[in-house]
Motif scaffolding. Sequence first.
Motif, PDB file in Angstrom:
ATOM      1  N   ARG A  98       0.934  -1.139  -0.073  1.00  0.00           N
ATOM      2  CA  ARG A  98       0.007   0.173   0.001  1.00  0.00           C
ATOM      3  C   ARG A  98       0.650   1.231  -0.154  1.00  0.00           C
ATOM      4  O   ARG A  98       1.680   1.379   0.862  1.00  0.00           O
ATOM      5  CB  ARG A  98      -0.899   0.120   1.199  1.00  0.00           C
ATOM      6  CG  ARG A  98      -1.885   1.372   1.467  1.00  0.00           C
ATOM      7  CD  ARG A  98      -2.734   1.013   2.659  1.00  0.00           C
ATOM      8  NE  ARG A  98      -1.850   0.508   3.848  1.00  0.00           N
ATOM      9  CZ  ARG A  98      -2.650   0.051   4.788  1.00  0.00           C
ATOM     10  NH1 ARG A  98      -3.744   0.088   4.973  1.00  0.00           N
ATOM     11  NH2 ARG A  98      -1.790  -0.378   5.835  1.00  0.00           N
ATOM     12  N   LYS A  99       0.481   2.233  -0.796  1.00  0.00           N
ATOM     13  CA  LYS A  99       1.251   3.491  -1.085  1.00  0.00           C
ATOM     14  C   LYS A  99       0.681   4.541  -0.403  1.00  0.00           C
ATOM     15  O   LYS A  99      -0.824   4.762  -0.381  1.00  0.00           O
ATOM     16  CB  LYS A  99       1.538   3.758  -2.260  1.00  0.00           C
ATOM     17  CG  LYS A  99       2.528   2.697  -3.203  1.00  0.00           C
ATOM     18  CD  LYS A  99       2.690   2.978  -4.547  1.00  0.00           C
ATOM     19  CE  LYS A  99       3.365   1.809  -5.222  1.00  0.00           C
ATOM     20  NZ  LYS A  99       3.605   2.042  -6.684  1.00  0.00           N
ATOM     21  N   SER A 100       1.123   5.447   0.374  1.00  0.00           N
ATOM     22  CA  SER A 100       0.414   6.421   0.796  1.00  0.00           C
ATOM     23  C   SER A 100       1.431   7.576   0.973  1.00  0.00           C
ATOM     24  O   SER A 100       2.735   7.749   1.087  1.00  0.00           O
ATOM     25  CB  SER A 100       0.345   6.177   2.267  1.00  0.00           C
ATOM     26  OG  SER A 100      -0.348   7.464   2.858  1.00  0.00           O
ATOM     27  N   GLN A 101       1.017   8.931   0.511  1.00  0.00           N
ATOM     28  CA  GLN A 101       1.682  10.119   0.440  1.00  0.00           C
ATOM     29  C   GLN A 101       2.135  10.599   2.072  1.00  0.00           C
ATOM     30  O   GLN A 101       2.914  11.221   2.133  1.00  0.00           O
ATOM     31  CB  GLN A 101       0.941  11.295  -0.115  1.00  0.00           C
ATOM     32  CG  GLN A 101       0.718  10.782  -1.608  1.00  0.00           C
ATOM     33  CD  GLN A 101       1.836  10.595  -2.475  1.00  0.00           C
ATOM     34  OE1 GLN A 101       2.766  11.292  -2.258  1.00  0.00           O
ATOM     35  NE2 GLN A 101       1.985   9.813  -3.364  1.00  0.00           N
ATOM     36  N   LYS A 102       1.410  10.327   3.050  1.00  0.00           N
ATOM     37  CA  LYS A 102       1.622  10.851   4.300  1.00  0.00           C
ATOM     38  C   LYS A 102       2.382   9.640   5.197  1.00  0.00           C
ATOM     39  O   LYS A 102       1.819   8.300   4.794  1.00  0.00           O
ATOM     40  CB  LYS A 102       0.219  11.055   4.859  1.00  0.00           C
ATOM     41  CG  LYS A 102      -0.556  12.114   4.315  1.00  0.00           C
ATOM     42  CD  LYS A 102      -1.731  12.646   4.881  1.00  0.00           C
ATOM     43  CE  LYS A 102      -2.461  13.593   4.252  1.00  0.00           C
ATOM     44  NZ  LYS A 102      -3.886  14.073   5.108  1.00  0.00           N
ATOM     45  N   ASP A 132       5.818  -3.647   5.848  1.00  0.00           N
ATOM     46  CA  ASP A 132       5.399  -3.104   4.429  1.00  0.00           C
ATOM     47  C   ASP A 132       6.554  -2.241   3.868  1.00  0.00           C
ATOM     48  O   ASP A 132       6.830  -2.127   2.836  1.00  0.00           O
ATOM     49  CB  ASP A 132       4.165  -2.641   4.484  1.00  0.00           C
ATOM     50  CG  ASP A 132       2.829  -3.333   4.546  1.00  0.00           C
ATOM     51  OD1 ASP A 132       3.240  -4.473   4.256  1.00  0.00           O
ATOM     52  OD2 ASP A 132       1.917  -2.994   4.761  1.00  0.00           O
ATOM     53  N   TYR A 133       7.027  -1.504   4.901  1.00  0.00           N
ATOM     54  CA  TYR A 133       8.036  -0.401   4.688  1.00  0.00           C
ATOM     55  C   TYR A 133       9.352  -1.223   4.362  1.00  0.00           C
ATOM     56  O   TYR A 133      10.055  -0.779   3.445  1.00  0.00           O
ATOM     57  CB  TYR A 133       8.073   0.492   5.822  1.00  0.00           C
ATOM     58  CG  TYR A 133       9.360   1.593   5.415  1.00  0.00           C
ATOM     59  CD1 TYR A 133       8.941   2.502   4.620  1.00  0.00           C
ATOM     60  CD2 TYR A 133      10.266   1.673   6.254  1.00  0.00           C
ATOM     61  CE1 TYR A 133       9.985   3.410   3.989  1.00  0.00           C
ATOM     62  CE2 TYR A 133      11.255   2.841   5.708  1.00  0.00           C
ATOM     63  CZ  TYR A 133      11.216   3.489   4.839  1.00  0.00           C
ATOM     64  OH  TYR A 133      12.136   4.604   4.456  1.00  0.00           O
ATOM     65  N   LYS A 134       9.626  -2.217   5.018  1.00  0.00           N
ATOM     66  CA  LYS A 134      10.950  -3.117   4.668  1.00  0.00           C
ATOM     67  C   LYS A 134      10.752  -3.765   3.278  1.00  0.00           C
ATOM     68  O   LYS A 134      11.751  -3.586   2.484  1.00  0.00           O
ATOM     69  CB  LYS A 134      10.894  -4.173   5.588  1.00  0.00           C
ATOM     70  CG  LYS A 134      11.531  -3.831   7.008  1.00  0.00           C
ATOM     71  CD  LYS A 134      11.694  -5.052   7.957  1.00  0.00           C
ATOM     72  CE  LYS A 134      12.104  -4.572   9.389  1.00  0.00           C
ATOM     73  NZ  LYS A 134      12.177  -5.738  10.508  1.00  0.00           N
ATOM     74  N   VAL A 135       9.788  -4.035   2.706  1.00  0.00           N
ATOM     75  CA  VAL A 135       9.586  -4.759   1.545  1.00  0.00           C
ATOM     76  C   VAL A 135       9.583  -3.684   0.367  1.00  0.00           C
ATOM     77  O   VAL A 135      10.334  -3.564  -0.549  1.00  0.00           O
ATOM     78  CB  VAL A 135       8.073  -5.227   1.283  1.00  0.00           C
ATOM     79  CG1 VAL A 135       7.838  -5.692  -0.094  1.00  0.00           C
ATOM     80  CG2 VAL A 135       7.888  -6.542   2.336  1.00  0.00           C
ATOM     81  N   HIS A 136       9.166  -2.453   0.801  1.00  0.00           N
ATOM     82  CA  HIS A 136       9.354  -1.259  -0.086  1.00  0.00           C
ATOM     83  C   HIS A 136      10.907  -0.932  -0.237  1.00  0.00           C
ATOM     84  O   HIS A 136      11.221  -0.533  -1.290  1.00  0.00           O
ATOM     85  CB  HIS A 136       8.675  -0.220   0.487  1.00  0.00           C
ATOM     86  CG  HIS A 136       8.891   1.136  -0.119  1.00  0.00           C
ATOM     87  ND1 HIS A 136       8.462   1.375  -1.544  1.00  0.00           N
ATOM     88  CD2 HIS A 136       9.587   2.318   0.415  1.00  0.00           C
ATOM     89  CE1 HIS A 136       8.831   2.737  -1.799  1.00  0.00           C
ATOM     90  NE2 HIS A 136       9.593   3.370  -0.867  1.00  0.00           N
TER      91      HIS A 136
END
Length: 209
Positions: A81-85, A184-188
């Motif tokens: 999931r992508k988020s600008q914030k 999720d951030y690690k995967v990113h």
Amino acid sequence: MVKEPWGEDYASKCTKNDWLEGGHNELNQKVQKLQSQIALLSETIRLQKRGLSNILKSKKCHLKQIIQKYEVLDLEKPYIRKSQKPYLPQPLTLCMESPPENDFRHCDILKAIEQIVPRAFEKKQVSKIQFENMNVICGTAGRENRWWITASDFQIRNLLLHSGFQINGEHFPLHRHDDIVVEDYKVHLRKTLSKKKILDTLSVLSSIL
């Protein structure tokens, strides 16, 4: 007076033959030296080509390994999931993941909660149940959906966390919201680094070529 066979004519003839033979030998030596230089140059070029070929093979092999890792990474979690914030910490929120074929409803989740904490909503011990269809959000297929459950305090949160849910005879573990977001951030980051390595390798190959 009879001339001896070893007289001036004979000496002149021998001298001329010796000179011709000497010149021929010198020419042969020069030709052999030139041939040796050509052979050395050819061998040097061949070795350089072989070295370049080995470098290219090594880089291509390295690139192939990176692409394979990247493909495996995509298979593990195609998109996140992508988020600008930036995400705000939610320490009281838990997550239950379930396959998309499990068509659960809010009442199923509430029933699982009340098996652990009776009348949880009435007592305001659980304040929210939220469903996320991850395949719709991420534009994928086959990803597990997520149910977010927010407790009123850490005692209730820990009770739910350690118990997990029993739904239709199947056990579903719960995870902390913040742990899920960090994963999720690690995967990113892994995907971003993989892309960078691919671009760096392509840059090296293009500079060699």
